[in-house]
Design an enzyme around this catalytic site. Sequence first.
Site, PDB file in Angstrom:
ATOM      1  CD  GLU A 174     102.571  -3.028  96.720  1.00  0.00           C
ATOM      2  OE1 GLU A 174     102.450  -4.030  95.921  1.00  0.00           O
ATOM      3  OE2 GLU A 174     102.085  -2.507  96.770  1.00  0.00           O
ATOM      4  CE  LYS A 229     107.792   1.060  92.400  1.00  0.00           C
ATOM      5  NZ  LYS A 229     107.483   0.654  93.847  1.00  0.00           N
ATOM      6  CB  CYS A 285     112.526   2.330  95.819  1.00  0.00           C
ATOM      7  SG  CYS A 285     112.247   0.641  96.257  1.00  0.00           S
TER       8      CYS A 285
HETATM    9  C1  UDX Z   1     109.055   4.765  98.041  1.00  0.00           C
HETATM   10  C2  UDX Z   1     107.738   4.922  98.193  1.00  0.00           C
HETATM   11  O1  UDX Z   1     107.235   6.195  98.781  1.00  0.00           O
HETATM   12  C3  UDX Z   1     107.229   4.183  97.693  1.00  0.00           C
HETATM   13  O2  UDX Z   1     105.737   4.239  96.702  1.00  0.00           O
HETATM   14  C4  UDX Z   1     107.222   3.114  96.543  1.00  0.00           C
HETATM   15  O3  UDX Z   1     107.100   2.213  96.836  1.00  0.00           O
HETATM   16  C5  UDX Z   1     109.344   2.600  97.504  1.00  0.00           C
HETATM   17  O4  UDX Z   1     109.542   4.018  98.004  1.00  0.00           O
HETATM   18  P1  UDX Z   1     109.619   3.686 101.116  1.00  0.00           P
HETATM   19  O5  UDX Z   1     111.322   4.765 100.471  1.00  0.00           O
HETATM   20  O6  UDX Z   1     109.401   3.231 101.608  1.00  0.00           O
HETATM   21  O7  UDX Z   1     108.705   4.253  99.661  1.00  0.00           O
HETATM   22  O8  UDX Z   1     109.950   5.704 101.709  1.00  0.00           O
HETATM   23  P2  UDX Z   1     109.469   6.632 101.701  1.00  0.00           P
HETATM   24  O9  UDX Z   1     107.969   7.288 103.015  1.00  0.00           O
HETATM   25  O10 UDX Z   1     108.928   7.555 100.610  1.00  0.00           O
HETATM   26  O11 UDX Z   1     110.173   7.776 102.265  1.00  0.00           O
HETATM   27  C6  UDX Z   1     111.861   7.648 101.546  1.00  0.00           C
HETATM   28  C7  UDX Z   1     112.566   7.751 101.910  1.00  0.00           C
HETATM   29  O12 UDX Z   1     112.866   9.706 102.144  1.00  0.00           O
HETATM   30  C8  UDX Z   1     112.868   8.054 103.463  1.00  0.00           C
HETATM   31  O13 UDX Z   1     114.047   8.320 103.990  1.00  0.00           O
HETATM   32  C9  UDX Z   1     112.025   9.427 105.156  1.00  0.00           C
HETATM   33  O14 UDX Z   1     112.347   9.786 105.168  1.00  0.00           O
HETATM   34  C10 UDX Z   1     111.838  10.230 103.709  1.00  0.00           C
HETATM   35  N1  UDX Z   1     111.186  11.315 103.761  1.00  0.00           N
HETATM   36  C11 UDX Z   1     110.203  10.984 103.776  1.00  0.00           C
HETATM   37  C12 UDX Z   1     111.729  12.465 103.641  1.00  0.00           C
HETATM   38  O15 UDX Z   1     112.793  13.352 104.422  1.00  0.00           O
HETATM   39  N2  UDX Z   1     110.613  13.776 103.853  1.00  0.00           N
HETATM   40  C13 UDX Z   1     109.324  13.381 103.000  1.00  0.00           C
HETATM   41  O16 UDX Z   1     108.449  14.109 103.454  1.00  0.00           O
HETATM   42  C14 UDX Z   1     109.071  11.845 103.067  1.00  0.00           C
END
Ligand code: UDX
Length: 485
Positions: A174, A229, A285
């Site tokens: 996913e 993944k 993740c």
């Molecule tokens: C992530 C992956 O994006 C997704 O494809 C996978 O299935 C699960 O892991 P998620 O952890 O839900 O998803 O959120 P994501 O939007 O990726 O953000 C992860 C972390 O990175 C957050 O703490 C967010 O604040 C941080 N982040 C994200 C940043 O600090 N800067 C960014 O530009 C983007």
Amino acid sequence: MISKNNLVENICCVGAGYVGGPTMAVIADKCPEIKVSVVDINEERIKAWNDDNLDNLPIYEPGLVEVVKRSRNRNLFFTSDVDNCIKNADMVFISVNTPIKSAGLGALQASDLKWVEVCARRIGAISKGHTIVVEKSTLPVRTAEIIKEILEATTKSAKKNGEEKTFSVLSNPEFLAEGTAVNDLFNPDRVLIGGEDEVAIEKLKSIYLKWVPNKKILCTSLWSSELSKLTANAFLAQRISSINSVSAICEATGANIQEVAKAVGLDSRIGNKFLNAGPGFGGSCFKKDILNLVYLCRYFDLDEVADYWEQIVHINNWQQNRIYEKIVDKLFRNLSGKKIAILGFAFKANTNDTRESPAIQIASNLLEEGSILQIHDPKVSWDQIFNSLSTYYETNKLDKSNINNWTLENSVESAVNNADAVLILTEWDIYRDINWEKISNSMREPSWVFDTRLITDPRKVRDAGLNLWRLGEMESCKDGTFGLS
Ligand code: UDX
Ligand code: ADP
């Protein structure tokens, strides 16, 4: 159990969490002819999924309530009757938790496959006829092999009893991100299906084809699917650690991180997404997947590769640590008894999830220094903060004498009351429109605002007489606008 018309009629998803819940809700929404049962051993969670008041669903995701409303008790069911649902299903998704191991071989690196194994054994014991088993949880590469071995053992023992019991194992990782899960599920960049059994692959594909164009469905081997993944998450995390490392260079040199990110992101080869500097990545993740990759590399004696990926987690911890050190520094290197308002405890906006949230490490460090935290978050509960902090203290063997010096406040105003500093950790929209003039009146002087998400209007904060530190900006750049448009 194999269906009469050879189509998937009955899906069971084991695990009603952040992945299983929304994914199954969308499948049920798009495939009204399929009965989708989501099962969980956590009865409280199931009760919450069945709550008449949809605001009480166990996870918060924009758009999820509407999807659940359309299909719940039509063809989408949430139940703790795990065995019955597995028995009647022709396709079972494994969507259980796979946290990092806390002890034993591979502790703090490898994923704990306890729940996956329990789940596979239950599927082996309970299912009838032919069952397609789909691994949905993010798992280390070659986990499908473990699942297969467990299931094959049950095939053999069933045969001895004159029973026909067979399985096909597929990997279908996913890629949804929390906060945008429903949109990601409705409009995925791609759907990845790994496996060898063509018939099983076609059956799973036929489900997604109800709303995903064929060209977006990619079929690979099991191992490529599993490794893709991990690699996708490692690349995303790498971008964040890269931009966060540059934020420190900006603070030292006078460059501005938002300007740099914009200029870099305009290169179409790099692209502008995932370049927001912040307090470090959280979520269930990124860290887990990178550490799994590192573990895998070390297992295969690829130490240089392991060191390379490990550095991303190292920078992530360093970023959280340097934010905490900056606060200590600005507050005269003494936090004893000082009140700090923490705005945002979720690991990102639009979710109530706190797993691996940078807020946990930063808050724990501030508590250790003797400060009193007044925490606000629109969606995170007191229990979640308590559990997150307790686990962090235990894992890191910290002295717990200050662990309870925090409160969860129900408004930004009460969080900042009498505070010496405001620390913005999550980019919730409500923190973008704070009335700093009003806030400054209730804070103790000299008052500080630490903006780790770059969502404040620097002029408004400074005009209110507050000191401001923004990530990735040199402090002498007082106007803080840098001509950004
Ligand atoms: C992530 C992956 O994006 C997704 O494809 C996978 O299935 C699960 O892991 P998620 O952890 O839900 O998803 O959120 P994501 O939007 O990726 O953000 C992860 C972390 O990175 C957050 O703490 C967010 O604040 C941080 N982040 C994200 C940043 O600090 N800067 C960014 O530009 C983007
Ligand atoms: P994710 O973010 O991967 O969805 P969560 O922790 O949110 O992870 O959800 C995983 C869910 O799986 C939990 O609600 C947990 O109770 C459930 N679970 C774990 N093991 C089993 C099992 N053997 N049978 C049923 N549910 C399980």
